[in-house]
Structures are given as C-alpha cells and as structure tokens.
Design a protein around this motif. Structure first.
Motif, short mmCIF file in Angstrom:
data_model
loop_
_atom_site.label_atom_id
_atom_site.label_comp_id
_atom_site.label_asym_id
_atom_site.label_seq_id
_atom_site.Cartn_x
_atom_site.Cartn_y
_atom_site.Cartn_z
N ARG A 137 -3.85 -7.66 -5.21
CA ARG A 137 -4.10 -7.53 -3.77
C ARG A 137 -3.21 -6.45 -3.22
O ARG A 137 -2.04 -6.34 -3.58
N VAL A 138 -3.75 -5.67 -2.29
CA VAL A 138 -2.99 -4.60 -1.64
C VAL A 138 -2.51 -5.12 -0.29
O VAL A 138 -3.33 -5.58 0.53
N LEU A 139 -1.20 -5.07 -0.08
CA LEU A 139 -0.61 -5.58 1.17
C LEU A 139 -0.54 -4.46 2.22
O LEU A 139 -0.22 -3.31 1.90
N ASP A 140 -0.82 -4.80 3.45
CA ASP A 140 -0.80 -3.86 4.56
C ASP A 140 0.64 -3.51 4.95
O ASP A 140 1.53 -4.34 4.88
N VAL A 141 0.81 -2.29 5.36
CA VAL A 141 2.11 -1.83 5.87
C VAL A 141 1.95 -1.48 7.32
O VAL A 141 1.00 -0.82 7.70
N TYR A 187 2.29 -1.73 -23.59
CA TYR A 187 1.70 -0.85 -22.59
C TYR A 187 2.11 -1.33 -21.21
O TYR A 187 2.50 -2.47 -21.03
N ARG A 188 1.95 -0.43 -20.24
CA ARG A 188 2.14 -0.81 -18.85
C ARG A 188 1.00 -0.23 -18.02
O ARG A 188 0.52 0.88 -18.30
N VAL A 189 0.58 -0.99 -17.04
CA VAL A 189 -0.41 -0.53 -16.08
C VAL A 189 0.37 -0.09 -14.86
O VAL A 189 1.19 -0.86 -14.33
N VAL A 190 0.14 1.15 -14.42
CA VAL A 190 0.86 1.69 -13.27
C VAL A 190 -0.14 2.25 -12.26
O VAL A 190 -1.29 2.54 -12.60
N THR A 191 0.33 2.39 -11.02
CA THR A 191 -0.52 3.00 -10.00
C THR A 191 -0.63 4.49 -10.29
O THR A 191 0.35 5.13 -10.66
N GLU A 218 0.82 -1.22 0.00
CA GLU A 218 0.00 0.00 0.00
C GLU A 218 0.85 1.27 0.00
O GLU A 218 0.36 2.34 -0.34
N ASP A 219 2.13 1.17 0.33
CA ASP A 219 2.99 2.36 0.31
C ASP A 219 3.82 2.46 -0.97
O ASP A 219 4.74 3.27 -1.06
N ALA A 220 3.48 1.66 -1.99
CA ALA A 220 4.18 1.74 -3.27
C ALA A 220 3.91 3.13 -3.86
O ALA A 220 2.78 3.62 -3.84
N PRO A 221 4.94 3.78 -4.36
CA PRO A 221 4.76 5.14 -4.89
C PRO A 221 3.90 5.17 -6.17
O PRO A 221 3.81 4.16 -6.89
N SER A 222 3.31 6.30 -6.41
CA SER A 222 2.55 6.50 -7.65
C SER A 222 3.47 6.25 -8.84
O SER A 222 4.63 6.64 -8.83
#
Length: 135
Positions: free
Chosen positions: A131-135, A92-96, A48-52
């Motif tokens: 899935r989003v992992l908790d930090v 293409y790439r899918v990014v946050t 969840e803390d992965a940068p944009s």
C-alpha cells in the motif's frame, strides 16, 4: 541424496570358479522440484515520498535439483515501479524503481516469479501487496 554409486558384483559357477567386477551407476537428476521462493522480510506499506531504491522486500530462492534443473532465475511480472536486484548468491531484494504517487496508484500487487533451468521449466511465485501511504 547421491549422484553416483559403485557396486562390487561377484559371480560363481557351479564349481570353484568365480569372478568379480565393479558396476558404476550414475544417477541423472530430473527436474522434479520447483524453486522455493521465501520472503524473509517485506513492507506492507510505503510512503509515496520514499526515494527510488527503497527496499520493499528481501527474498531467498533455492531449488533442490542439481545442474541446470537447479539454476533459478527471478523476475517481476508486469511493468510496475519496482525492480529486482540480486544482492548475494540466491538472495534478492525488491526495490522501488522511482518515487510513487498515491494519487495515481494506492496499492500494488508485485508478483515475484522464480523459474528453474529445467526442460520443462518449473516455477513458483509470491505476491507482495504494497500500500502507498499519502504524504
């Protein structure tokens, strides 16, 4: 396999007379192939803390048709915190698009859609489960 052909036609009468001509045939492509969307790499989990701008998936699209029938446009369904970026030609790439918050959303189903320029347009899609992992 080919978009034009040239034939040589010869006609004979009952005697010794004949004539020859060329016949040119141009084959018009019909939109009979849907775009092919290949996921070459994808994360199934992201912190969840992965940068944009963190890359979630790498994709390749292609269509065997020619002309407008083979021109492919890609998009993401819905308003999720992801965006689609063209990296090179048909890749293409899918990014946050922003930081994620596991407490708000613990999993995303990101639908990538590829549509060609034919009339009617043919489409294909792939769903990326992240899935989003908790930090």
């Amino acid at each position: 396999e080919g978009d034009s052909y040239e034939l040589k036609v010869q006609a004979h009468d009952g005697g010794a007379l004949f004539d020859t001509t060329k016949v040119a045939i141009t084959v018009t492509d019909v939109n009979d192939n849907a775009p092919e969307l290949t996921v070459s790499s994808a994360l199934s989990e992201i912190s969840e803390d992965a940068p944009s701008g963190t890359v979630v998936a790498l994709l390749h699209v292609q269509d065997q048709d020619s002309g407008a029938n083979g021109e492919v446009r890609c998009s993401l369904d819905g308003s999720l915190p992801f965006r689609l970026e063209k990296s090179y030609k048909d890749y293409y790439r899918v990014v946050t698009a922003r930081e994620l918050d596991r407490e708000q959303e613990s999993e995303y189903n990101v639908t990538v859609r590829a549509a060609d320029g034919g009339r009617p347009s043919l489409q294909s899609s792939r769903v990326l489960c992240v899935r989003v992992l908790d930090v």
